[in-house]
Design a protein around this motif. Structure first.
Motif, mmCIF file in Angstrom:
data_model
loop_
_atom_site.group_PDB
_atom_site.id
_atom_site.type_symbol
_atom_site.label_atom_id
_atom_site.label_comp_id
_atom_site.label_asym_id
_atom_site.label_seq_id
_atom_site.Cartn_x
_atom_site.Cartn_y
_atom_site.Cartn_z
ATOM 1 N N THR A 161 0.848 -1.064 0.210
ATOM 2 C CA THR A 161 0.059 -0.182 0.129
ATOM 3 C C THR A 161 0.921 1.069 -0.104
ATOM 4 O OG1 THR A 161 -0.044 0.271 2.435
ATOM 5 C CG2 THR A 161 -1.739 -1.010 1.243
ATOM 6 N N ARG A 162 0.249 2.257 -0.374
ATOM 7 C CA ARG A 162 0.852 3.756 -0.157
ATOM 8 C C ARG A 162 -0.365 4.417 0.472
ATOM 9 N NH1 ARG A 162 5.478 3.890 -2.429
ATOM 10 N NH2 ARG A 162 5.924 2.519 -4.229
ATOM 11 N N GLU A 163 0.046 5.087 1.662
ATOM 12 C CA GLU A 163 -1.074 5.482 2.890
ATOM 13 C C GLU A 163 -1.207 6.972 2.572
ATOM 14 O OE1 GLU A 163 -3.304 3.561 4.229
ATOM 15 O OE2 GLU A 163 -2.036 1.416 3.756
ATOM 16 N N THR A 164 -2.453 7.433 2.817
ATOM 17 C CA THR A 164 -2.744 8.856 3.319
ATOM 18 C C THR A 164 -3.796 8.510 4.680
ATOM 19 O OG1 THR A 164 -4.479 9.160 2.018
ATOM 20 C CG2 THR A 164 -2.450 9.976 1.296
ATOM 21 N N ILE A 165 -3.540 9.779 5.428
ATOM 22 C CA ILE A 165 -4.750 9.549 6.630
ATOM 23 C C ILE A 165 -5.655 10.603 6.579
ATOM 24 C CG2 ILE A 165 -3.416 7.958 8.319
ATOM 25 C CD1 ILE A 165 -2.475 10.573 9.584
ATOM 26 N N LEU A 237 -8.972 8.696 12.434
ATOM 27 C CA LEU A 237 -8.208 8.742 11.357
ATOM 28 C C LEU A 237 -8.259 7.516 10.664
ATOM 29 C CD1 LEU A 237 -4.989 10.910 12.497
ATOM 30 C CD2 LEU A 237 -6.981 11.548 10.964
ATOM 31 N N LEU A 238 -8.615 7.558 9.338
ATOM 32 C CA LEU A 238 -8.617 6.269 8.419
ATOM 33 C C LEU A 238 -7.633 6.299 7.381
ATOM 34 C CD1 LEU A 238 -10.413 3.920 7.944
ATOM 35 C CD2 LEU A 238 -11.388 5.318 6.048
ATOM 36 N N ARG A 239 -6.820 5.268 7.391
ATOM 37 C CA ARG A 239 -5.730 4.937 6.352
ATOM 38 C C ARG A 239 -6.361 4.624 5.064
ATOM 39 N NH1 ARG A 239 -3.346 5.002 10.614
ATOM 40 N NH2 ARG A 239 -1.238 5.311 10.960
ATOM 41 N N SER A 240 -6.124 5.188 3.791
ATOM 42 C CA SER A 240 -6.558 5.319 2.724
ATOM 43 C C SER A 240 -6.738 3.771 2.255
ATOM 44 C CB SER A 240 -5.718 6.156 1.612
ATOM 45 O OG SER A 240 -4.265 5.653 1.415
ATOM 46 N N SER A 241 -5.960 2.995 2.280
ATOM 47 C CA SER A 241 -6.039 1.583 1.918
ATOM 48 C C SER A 241 -7.381 0.707 2.452
ATOM 49 C CB SER A 241 -4.855 0.686 2.256
ATOM 50 O OG SER A 241 -4.345 0.643 3.816
ATOM 51 N N PHE A 242 -7.898 1.293 3.503
ATOM 52 C CA PHE A 242 -9.035 0.786 4.059
ATOM 53 C C PHE A 242 -10.307 1.470 3.669
ATOM 54 C CE2 PHE A 242 -6.219 -0.300 8.355
ATOM 55 C CZ PHE A 242 -5.647 -1.251 7.546
ATOM 56 N N SER A 263 4.948 7.894 5.164
ATOM 57 C CA SER A 263 6.090 7.177 4.568
ATOM 58 C C SER A 263 5.836 5.712 4.930
ATOM 59 C CB SER A 263 7.188 7.613 5.304
ATOM 60 O OG SER A 263 7.204 7.742 6.627
ATOM 61 N N GLU A 264 4.963 5.429 5.977
ATOM 62 C CA GLU A 264 4.834 3.953 6.400
ATOM 63 C C GLU A 264 3.942 3.169 5.835
ATOM 64 O OE1 GLU A 264 6.436 3.760 10.958
ATOM 65 O OE2 GLU A 264 4.503 4.364 10.491
ATOM 66 N N ALA A 265 3.913 1.999 5.494
ATOM 67 C CA ALA A 265 2.910 1.365 4.613
ATOM 68 C C ALA A 265 2.568 -0.115 5.052
ATOM 69 C CB ALA A 265 3.171 1.198 3.212
ATOM 70 N N ALA A 291 -2.509 -5.650 -4.708
ATOM 71 C CA ALA A 291 -1.981 -4.672 -4.016
ATOM 72 C C ALA A 291 -2.076 -3.204 -4.748
ATOM 73 C CB ALA A 291 -0.498 -4.551 -3.988
ATOM 74 N N ASP A 292 -2.162 -2.126 -3.861
ATOM 75 C CA ASP A 292 -2.501 -0.840 -4.377
ATOM 76 C C ASP A 292 -1.114 -0.077 -4.834
ATOM 77 O OD1 ASP A 292 -4.842 -1.092 -3.072
ATOM 78 O OD2 ASP A 292 -4.095 -0.398 -1.122
ATOM 79 N N VAL A 293 -0.126 -0.696 -5.064
ATOM 80 C CA VAL A 293 1.032 -0.271 -5.636
ATOM 81 C C VAL A 293 1.812 -1.269 -6.464
ATOM 82 C CG1 VAL A 293 1.451 1.416 -3.581
ATOM 83 C CG2 VAL A 293 2.724 -0.839 -3.560
ATOM 84 N N GLU A 294 2.536 -0.834 -7.279
ATOM 85 C CA GLU A 294 3.543 -1.722 -7.955
ATOM 86 C C GLU A 294 4.740 -2.157 -7.170
ATOM 87 O OE1 GLU A 294 3.395 -2.755 -11.207
ATOM 88 O OE2 GLU A 294 1.546 -1.919 -11.309
#
Length: 300
Positions: A161-165, A237-242, A263-265, A291-294
């Motif tokens: 994943t690559r995350e935002t909150i 706060l929700l992580r974008s992957s969820f 930066s974490e995932a 997955a959400d990323v290559e």
């Protein structure tokens, strides 16, 4: 000349105590008493002629030689387990064990798992939960889904994943939130143990003063913080992957558009020294495919 190898029971007790940093937790893992673990470790120390732990009234710590020996013993057990599986295989009725945080299991894995089951219906799966970093040791699981920066000793890791909150809450709570400063009158629900949280998001939103006055609830899992927010207890706060799973039914909404990159995932990991059995390799490849990323690098 016979090699100077201590009894396996002593080594097992030492390995478990070193991983858990606790004789009590080691005893729970091994199914023996705390005093038995302490006694076995003491026998090992007498055998090697040096203290492996410093014993405090309520805790233990590895000595310098203990840290070096713990790594050697752990690697030896890993090689032995891997060699046994490579030569004799894994019992057919042993399930594929995947350890993940409750949040990842509920919001990312569960909505996608039916796809894997359709492709590999004969594979029995056991989902094990882990919360803290100490829960993710590589032992007792074929694969682990870890959260962090991807830099862990003795494991291979591929980013998923690559995350935002961003903030989420029940619609009734969102009705009173028109700008980030309004959170000062709300209850902020914190997920403890993560590098970034409410201070990071509020700072980027220009509302860092909110932390001084907002009420707070804390939990050690994202799954719990999301459940609390859904019930109207506050703002989490929700992580974008969820997001897809958590926001799907409308029970949670995002009151603001501001999202803070992390930066974490989440990474799928497996022990470097232990060959993956076919079911585990198939599940790993499936995870990466969904997955959400290559992938950051080729898998072996």
């Amino acid at each position: 000349m016979a090699r100077r190898i201590p009894p396996a029971t002593w080594l097992r007790a030492f390995d478990a105590a070193a991983r858990h940093m606790s004789f009590t937790e080691a005893a729970r893992e091994l199914g023996v008493t705390q005093s038995a673990v302490s006694r076995l470790v003491r026998h090992l120390e007498q055998h090697v002629g040096q203290d492996l732990f410093v014993r405090y009234p309520r805790s233990i710590a590895l000595t310098e030689v203990g840290r070096a020996y713990a790594q050697t013993v752990h690697e030896a057990f890993d090689r032995l387990a891997g060699g046994t599986e490579e030569v004799f295989g894994v019992a057919r009725d042993e399930p594929l064990t995947v350890r993940a945080t409750p949040g990842f299991a509920v919001f990312w894995l569960a909505p996608r798992l039916a796809d894997f089951r359709a492709r590999w219906p004969e594979v029995a799966i056991r989902l094990a939960s882990g919360v803290w970093a100490s829960d993710f040791t590589g032992d007792g699981a074929d694969l682990e889904i870890r959260y962090g920066d991807g830099d862990w000793d003795e494991v291979e890791a591929v980013r998923l994943t690559r995350e935002t909150i961003f903030p989420v809450c029940a619609p009734s709570v969102a009705a009173g939130l028109h700008r980030p400063a309004d959170l000062a009158e709300a209850t902020l629900i914190h997920a403890v143990g993560f590098e970034a949280g409410w201070p990071s998001w509020l700072d980027e939103a220009g509302a860092d003063a909110v932390m001084a006055s907002a009420r707070a609830i804390s939990s050690d899992t994202i799954a719990a913080t999301v459940a609390l927010a859904r019930a109207g207890s506050g703002v989490a706060l929700l992580r974008s992957s969820f997001a897809d799973a958590a926001l799907a039914d409308g029970g949670l909404v995002a009151p603001f558009t501001q999202a803070t990159p992390l930066s974490e995932a989440f990474y799928v990991t497996w022990p470097s020294l232990r060959p993956l059995r076919p079911e585990a390799a198939a599940f790993r490849d499936w995870l990466v495919g969904r997955a959400d990323v290559e992938p950051d690098r080729p898998m072996s």
